[in-house]
Design a protein around this motif. Sequence first.
Motif, PDB file in Angstrom:
ATOM      1  N   ALA A  81      14.418 -12.280 -56.395  1.00  0.00           N
ATOM      2  CA  ALA A  81      15.098 -11.403 -57.351  1.00  0.00           C
ATOM      3  C   ALA A  81      16.602 -11.597 -57.236  1.00  0.00           C
ATOM      4  CB  ALA A  81      14.731  -9.943 -57.099  1.00  0.00           C
ATOM      5  N   ALA A  82      17.302 -11.223 -58.310  1.00  0.00           N
ATOM      6  CA  ALA A  82      18.760 -11.327 -58.307  1.00  0.00           C
ATOM      7  C   ALA A  82      19.348 -10.208 -59.142  1.00  0.00           C
ATOM      8  CB  ALA A  82      19.207 -12.688 -58.824  1.00  0.00           C
ATOM      9  N   ILE A  83      20.597  -9.896 -58.854  1.00  0.00           N
ATOM     10  CA  ILE A  83      21.276  -8.817 -59.552  1.00  0.00           C
ATOM     11  C   ILE A  83      22.733  -9.200 -59.737  1.00  0.00           C
ATOM     12  CG2 ILE A  83      21.800  -7.592 -57.395  1.00  0.00           C
ATOM     13  CD1 ILE A  83      21.243  -4.961 -58.958  1.00  0.00           C
ATOM     14  N   THR A  84      23.260  -8.912 -60.925  1.00  0.00           N
ATOM     15  CA  THR A  84      24.650  -9.243 -61.193  1.00  0.00           C
ATOM     16  C   THR A  84      25.591  -8.295 -60.466  1.00  0.00           C
ATOM     17  OG1 THR A  84      24.467  -7.958 -63.223  1.00  0.00           O
ATOM     18  CG2 THR A  84      24.210 -10.337 -63.409  1.00  0.00           C
ATOM     19  N   TRP A  85      26.859  -8.654 -60.475  1.00  0.00           N
ATOM     20  CA  TRP A  85      27.819  -7.976 -59.602  1.00  0.00           C
ATOM     21  C   TRP A  85      27.998  -6.501 -59.910  1.00  0.00           C
ATOM     22  CZ3 TRP A  85      32.780  -6.560 -61.625  1.00  0.00           C
ATOM     23  CH2 TRP A  85      33.016  -7.020 -62.938  1.00  0.00           C
ATOM     24  N   ILE A  86      27.833  -6.064 -61.142  1.00  0.00           N
ATOM     25  CA  ILE A  86      27.943  -4.643 -61.429  1.00  0.00           C
ATOM     26  C   ILE A  86      26.579  -4.065 -61.780  1.00  0.00           C
ATOM     27  CG2 ILE A  86      30.350  -4.644 -62.086  1.00  0.00           C
ATOM     28  CD1 ILE A  86      29.430  -4.776 -65.008  1.00  0.00           C
ATOM     29  N   ALA A  87      25.534  -4.777 -61.380  1.00  0.00           N
ATOM     30  CA  ALA A  87      24.148  -4.301 -61.543  1.00  0.00           C
ATOM     31  C   ALA A  87      23.747  -4.121 -62.996  1.00  0.00           C
ATOM     32  CB  ALA A  87      23.935  -2.994 -60.770  1.00  0.00           C
ATOM     33  N   ARG A  88      24.416  -4.832 -63.881  1.00  0.00           N
ATOM     34  CA  ARG A  88      24.074  -4.691 -65.291  1.00  0.00           C
ATOM     35  C   ARG A  88      22.770  -5.412 -65.624  1.00  0.00           C
ATOM     36  NH1 ARG A  88      28.959  -5.315 -69.104  1.00  0.00           N
ATOM     37  NH2 ARG A  88      29.270  -3.242 -68.216  1.00  0.00           N
ATOM     38  N   ASN A  89      22.473  -6.458 -64.877  1.00  0.00           N
ATOM     39  CA  ASN A  89      21.280  -7.252 -65.160  1.00  0.00           C
ATOM     40  C   ASN A  89      20.544  -7.583 -63.867  1.00  0.00           C
ATOM     41  OD1 ASN A  89      23.537  -8.413 -67.304  1.00  0.00           O
ATOM     42  ND2 ASN A  89      21.523  -7.991 -68.187  1.00  0.00           N
ATOM     43  N   THR A  90      19.226  -7.553 -63.964  1.00  0.00           N
ATOM     44  CA  THR A  90      18.380  -7.938 -62.840  1.00  0.00           C
ATOM     45  C   THR A  90      17.379  -8.989 -63.315  1.00  0.00           C
ATOM     46  OG1 THR A  90      16.852  -6.123 -63.304  1.00  0.00           O
ATOM     47  CG2 THR A  90      18.595  -5.714 -61.683  1.00  0.00           C
ATOM     48  N   TYR A  91      16.952  -9.813 -62.384  1.00  0.00           N
ATOM     49  CA  TYR A  91      16.029 -10.906 -62.693  1.00  0.00           C
ATOM     50  C   TYR A  91      15.019 -11.007 -61.561  1.00  0.00           C
ATOM     51  CZ  TYR A  91      19.868 -11.937 -65.813  1.00  0.00           C
ATOM     52  OH  TYR A  91      20.840 -11.840 -66.764  1.00  0.00           O
ATOM     53  N   TYR A  92      13.785 -11.364 -61.934  1.00  0.00           N
ATOM     54  CA  TYR A  92      12.714 -11.413 -60.942  1.00  0.00           C
ATOM     55  C   TYR A  92      11.873 -12.669 -61.103  1.00  0.00           C
ATOM     56  CZ  TYR A  92      13.762  -6.474 -60.324  1.00  0.00           C
ATOM     57  OH  TYR A  92      14.393  -5.281 -60.075  1.00  0.00           O
TER      58      TYR A  92
ATOM     59  N   LYS B 251       7.675  -9.412 -60.336  1.00  0.00           N
ATOM     60  CA  LYS B 251       7.763  -8.522 -61.496  1.00  0.00           C
ATOM     61  C   LYS B 251       6.725  -7.415 -61.431  1.00  0.00           C
ATOM     62  CE  LYS B 251       9.674 -11.907 -64.727  1.00  0.00           C
ATOM     63  NZ  LYS B 251       9.410 -12.773 -65.899  1.00  0.00           N
ATOM     64  N   GLY B 252       7.191  -6.198 -61.674  1.00  0.00           N
ATOM     65  CA  GLY B 252       6.294  -5.048 -61.677  1.00  0.00           C
ATOM     66  C   GLY B 252       6.012  -4.446 -60.322  1.00  0.00           C
ATOM     67  N   ARG B 253       6.384  -5.161 -59.247  1.00  0.00           N
ATOM     68  CA  ARG B 253       6.137  -4.652 -57.895  1.00  0.00           C
ATOM     69  C   ARG B 253       7.412  -4.464 -57.094  1.00  0.00           C
ATOM     70  NH1 ARG B 253       3.299  -7.666 -54.282  1.00  0.00           N
ATOM     71  NH2 ARG B 253       4.112  -9.623 -55.121  1.00  0.00           N
ATOM     72  N   PHE B 254       8.388  -5.330 -57.301  1.00  0.00           N
ATOM     73  CA  PHE B 254       9.640  -5.284 -56.537  1.00  0.00           C
ATOM     74  C   PHE B 254      10.767  -4.803 -57.434  1.00  0.00           C
ATOM     75  CE2 PHE B 254       8.448  -9.017 -53.472  1.00  0.00           C
ATOM     76  CZ  PHE B 254       7.308  -8.324 -53.107  1.00  0.00           C
ATOM     77  N   THR B 255      11.733  -4.106 -56.821  1.00  0.00           N
ATOM     78  CA  THR B 255      12.920  -3.670 -57.541  1.00  0.00           C
ATOM     79  C   THR B 255      14.158  -3.997 -56.725  1.00  0.00           C
ATOM     80  OG1 THR B 255      11.709  -1.849 -58.577  1.00  0.00           O
ATOM     81  CG2 THR B 255      14.112  -1.745 -58.614  1.00  0.00           C
ATOM     82  N   ILE B 256      15.061  -4.762 -57.306  1.00  0.00           N
ATOM     83  CA  ILE B 256      16.331  -5.063 -56.659  1.00  0.00           C
ATOM     84  C   ILE B 256      17.375  -4.077 -57.156  1.00  0.00           C
ATOM     85  CG2 ILE B 256      16.998  -6.773 -58.404  1.00  0.00           C
ATOM     86  CD1 ILE B 256      18.335  -8.386 -56.148  1.00  0.00           C
ATOM     87  N   SER B 257      18.220  -3.624 -56.241  1.00  0.00           N
ATOM     88  CA  SER B 257      19.284  -2.704 -56.613  1.00  0.00           C
ATOM     89  C   SER B 257      20.450  -2.886 -55.645  1.00  0.00           C
ATOM     90  CB  SER B 257      18.795  -1.254 -56.599  1.00  0.00           C
ATOM     91  OG  SER B 257      18.380  -0.872 -55.299  1.00  0.00           O
ATOM     92  N   ARG B 258      21.565  -2.275 -55.975  1.00  0.00           N
ATOM     93  CA  ARG B 258      22.731  -2.386 -55.106  1.00  0.00           C
ATOM     94  C   ARG B 258      23.542  -1.106 -55.186  1.00  0.00           C
ATOM     95  NH1 ARG B 258      25.859  -7.433 -57.111  1.00  0.00           N
ATOM     96  NH2 ARG B 258      27.398  -6.746 -55.563  1.00  0.00           N
ATOM     97  N   ASP B 259      24.240  -0.826 -54.089  1.00  0.00           N
ATOM     98  CA  ASP B 259      25.163   0.289 -54.031  1.00  0.00           C
ATOM     99  C   ASP B 259      26.511  -0.295 -53.636  1.00  0.00           C
ATOM    100  OD1 ASP B 259      26.724   2.497 -53.442  1.00  0.00           O
ATOM    101  OD2 ASP B 259      25.052   3.635 -52.595  1.00  0.00           O
ATOM    102  N   ASN B 260      27.359  -0.505 -54.618  1.00  0.00           N
ATOM    103  CA  ASN B 260      28.644  -1.150 -54.335  1.00  0.00           C
ATOM    104  C   ASN B 260      29.554  -0.285 -53.469  1.00  0.00           C
ATOM    105  OD1 ASN B 260      27.869  -3.430 -55.722  1.00  0.00           O
ATOM    106  ND2 ASN B 260      29.016  -2.933 -57.574  1.00  0.00           N
ATOM    107  N   ALA B 261      29.370   1.016 -53.512  1.00  0.00           N
ATOM    108  CA  ALA B 261      30.175   1.902 -52.666  1.00  0.00           C
ATOM    109  C   ALA B 261      29.793   1.752 -51.197  1.00  0.00           C
ATOM    110  CB  ALA B 261      30.003   3.341 -53.105  1.00  0.00           C
ATOM    111  N   LYS B 262      28.550   1.351 -50.939  1.00  0.00           N
ATOM    112  CA  LYS B 262      28.074   1.187 -49.567  1.00  0.00           C
ATOM    113  C   LYS B 262      27.983  -0.280 -49.153  1.00  0.00           C
ATOM    114  CE  LYS B 262      25.355   5.445 -49.476  1.00  0.00           C
ATOM    115  NZ  LYS B 262      24.011   6.042 -49.251  1.00  0.00           N
ATOM    116  N   ASN B 263      28.383  -1.184 -50.059  1.00  0.00           N
ATOM    117  CA  ASN B 263      28.317  -2.625 -49.769  1.00  0.00           C
ATOM    118  C   ASN B 263      26.918  -3.049 -49.341  1.00  0.00           C
ATOM    119  OD1 ASN B 263      31.043  -2.753 -50.313  1.00  0.00           O
ATOM    120  ND2 ASN B 263      31.660  -2.763 -48.167  1.00  0.00           N
ATOM    121  N   THR B 264      25.936  -2.541 -50.026  1.00  0.00           N
ATOM    122  CA  THR B 264      24.554  -2.770 -49.614  1.00  0.00           C
ATOM    123  C   THR B 264      23.676  -3.166 -50.792  1.00  0.00           C
ATOM    124  OG1 THR B 264      24.801  -1.161 -47.820  1.00  0.00           O
ATOM    125  CG2 THR B 264      22.567  -1.792 -48.407  1.00  0.00           C
TER     126      THR B 264
END
Length: 123
Positions: free
Chosen positions: A49-60, A65-78
């Motif tokens: 999976a991948a996610i763009t720098w401001i989390a606008r787009n995700t790719y799997y 697909k349908g089982r995993f979710t990628i996300s990010r918290d830029n405030a926590k650098n995680t």
Amino acid sequence: QVQLVESGGGLVQAGGSLRLSCAASGRTFSNLHMGWFRQAPGKEREFVAAITWIARNTYYADSAKGRFTISRDNAKNTLYLQMNSLKPDDTAVYYCAASPRQLSYIRDGYDYWGQGTQVTVSS
């Protein structure tokens, strides 16, 4: 330079869930595109999976697909990977990766890698 440290792996039964985390340091996290890859024994490292720098787009990958979710918290650098309905075929070392250039689905598209965290799914 970017340092990436994964955590959250472990042993889980088929059908269970895990949430992986990837803590980043050394560079402005919100300027990085991020990805998750995995490598099973005897196999090539593959895109998950991948996610763009401001989390606008995700790719799997189709397998995620349908089982995993990628996300990010830029405030926590995680970066996170929520994995549900896990299968024995998901058993692998999971790596997070960072790219300051562009989002990519291939290994060579990333400049920085963590050391990986082991995920084992028992049947």
